[in-house]
Scaffold this active site. Structure first.
Site, PDB file in Angstrom:
ATOM      1  N   LYS A 120       0.836  -1.195   0.000  1.00 39.93           N
ATOM      2  CA  LYS A 120       0.000   0.000   0.000  1.00 39.93           C
ATOM      3  C   LYS A 120       0.872   1.247   0.000  1.00 39.93           C
ATOM      4  O   LYS A 120       2.000   1.244   0.477  1.00 39.93           O
ATOM      5  CB  LYS A 120      -0.935  -0.011   1.215  1.00 39.93           C
ATOM      6  CG  LYS A 120      -2.091  -1.006   1.091  1.00 39.93           C
ATOM      7  CD  LYS A 120      -3.071  -0.582   0.011  1.00 39.93           C
ATOM      8  CE  LYS A 120      -4.175  -1.607  -0.197  1.00 39.93           C
ATOM      9  NZ  LYS A 120      -5.131  -1.652   0.894  1.00 39.93           N
ATOM     10  N   ARG A 142      -4.356 -10.125   2.432  1.00 45.97           N
ATOM     11  CA  ARG A 142      -4.299 -10.002   0.970  1.00 45.97           C
ATOM     12  C   ARG A 142      -2.906  -9.499   0.591  1.00 45.97           C
ATOM     13  O   ARG A 142      -2.515  -8.392   0.983  1.00 45.97           O
ATOM     14  CB  ARG A 142      -5.377  -9.030   0.496  1.00 45.97           C
ATOM     15  CG  ARG A 142      -5.513  -8.856  -1.010  1.00 45.97           C
ATOM     16  CD  ARG A 142      -6.666  -7.903  -1.320  1.00 45.97           C
ATOM     17  NE  ARG A 142      -6.864  -7.726  -2.744  1.00 45.97           N
ATOM     18  CZ  ARG A 142      -6.225  -6.831  -3.498  1.00 45.97           C
ATOM     19  NH1 ARG A 142      -5.339  -6.012  -2.929  1.00 45.97           N
ATOM     20  NH2 ARG A 142      -6.460  -6.741  -4.783  1.00 45.97           N
TER      21      ARG A 142
END
Length: 301
Positions: free
Chosen positions: A228, A259
């Site tokens: 991210k 994930r």
């Protein structure tokens, strides 16, 4: 406190959650995703990567045809289907693990489910296209409800989220209730706090640190910290180390699924984090038992 166990229903599958952390392997078939855009746009390469992810230890393959990186623009349903359909056709009945499709469009969800997807991962948490819930319900599919503020193209302009954990919990709870009112069995739903989805950098760390507060919603929990933007470092290797730290934190604070992009490396991270989590749970259980025994001995005669 030990992580609660759940049975997640996704079509005719019953996925056990809680004994160990399950891994969603990311397969982006987009030209503009943050870390791997353009690598798997070709259906043959996407097929090969999906098979590789399963071999590396992914428990679920999560396929996305539209980028949700910060600043990305929305694409049409037709374009998303143009990217997804050839890949889903190639993968049908070729994997032993479930396929999840990352989309907020009901038309895309309908086609994906028709082509064998088991789970729909809605990044908008049913806030953009409410009809998506009906498609999931009709297929008896699994549903991941992700918390998102605004849209990727507006995230940079959003003010900090006030009381992030209170807000996220309340809005996820509302989305779950919308899904249940549509007719989706609660046992088919997993929630995701949406790291990076309209949250400021420092707030993502707060969400990870207070993740266990979402346990009061009594829902299985997915967390997707991998690569991210808030974890980005100067080199890909450093970013991967940052992702590993965030994955570990998520597991130690109650995540049932994570994930990730690099399944092979993160599988080792997950295994170690699970061992630590189990040791903590056992120590806590012993402490509770000892305290109870001491109270019994100290009671009146």
């Amino acid at each position: 406190m030990a992580r609660k166990h759940y049975e997640w229903k996704a079509r005719d599958r019953q996925i056990q959650l809680g004994e160990r952390t399950l891994i969603l392997g990311v397969l982006n078939i987009t030209p503009d995703s943050f870390s791997d855009g353009g690598k798997y746009g070709d259906p043959d390469r996407a097929f090969a990567r999906a098979v590789e992810l399963e071999e590396e230890g992914a428990d679920i393959i999560d396929i996305g045809g539209e980028s949700t990186r910060p600043g990305s623009a929305r694409i049409s349903e037709a374009e998303e289907l143009r990217r997804l359909v050839p890949v889903l056709k190639r993968l049908r009945n070729k994997l032993t693990v479930p396929i999840s499709v990352d989309t907020y469009k009901s038309g895309v969800a309908e086609k994906a489910l028709e082509l064998g997807a088991d789970i729909i991962n809605d990044p908008s948490g049913l806030t953009i296209d409410p009809d998506l819930a009906r498609q999931v319900m009709q297929a008896d599919a699994g549903l991941i409800i992700n918390h998102m503020r605004g849209m990727p193209e507006t995230w940079a302009k959003l003010p900090p989220l006030k009381n992030p954990m209170v807000t996220i919990a309340a809005e996820l709870d509302a989305s779950v209730h919308r899904a249940v009112r549509t007719g989706i069995d609660r046992r088919r739903i997993v929630i995701d706090p949406g790291l990076g989805f309209g949250k400021r950098k420092e707030q993502n760390a707060e969400i990870l640190g207070r993740l266990d507060e979402l346990a009061r919603l009594d829902m299985p929990l997915l967390v997707g910290p991998s690569r991210k933007h808030f974890l980005a470092k100067e080199s890909p290797q450093e970013t991967e180390f940052a992702s590993a730290a965030a994955v570990t934190a998520a597991i130690l604070h109650g995540a049932h699924l994570v994930r990730v992009h690099d399944v092979k490396s993160m599988k080792a991270v997950v295994e170690v984090a699970d061992e630590i989590a189990r040791a903590r749970a056992e120590a806590a259980a012993i402490a509770v038992g000892t305290a109870g025994s001491s109270a019994f001995r100290a009671g009146p005669r």
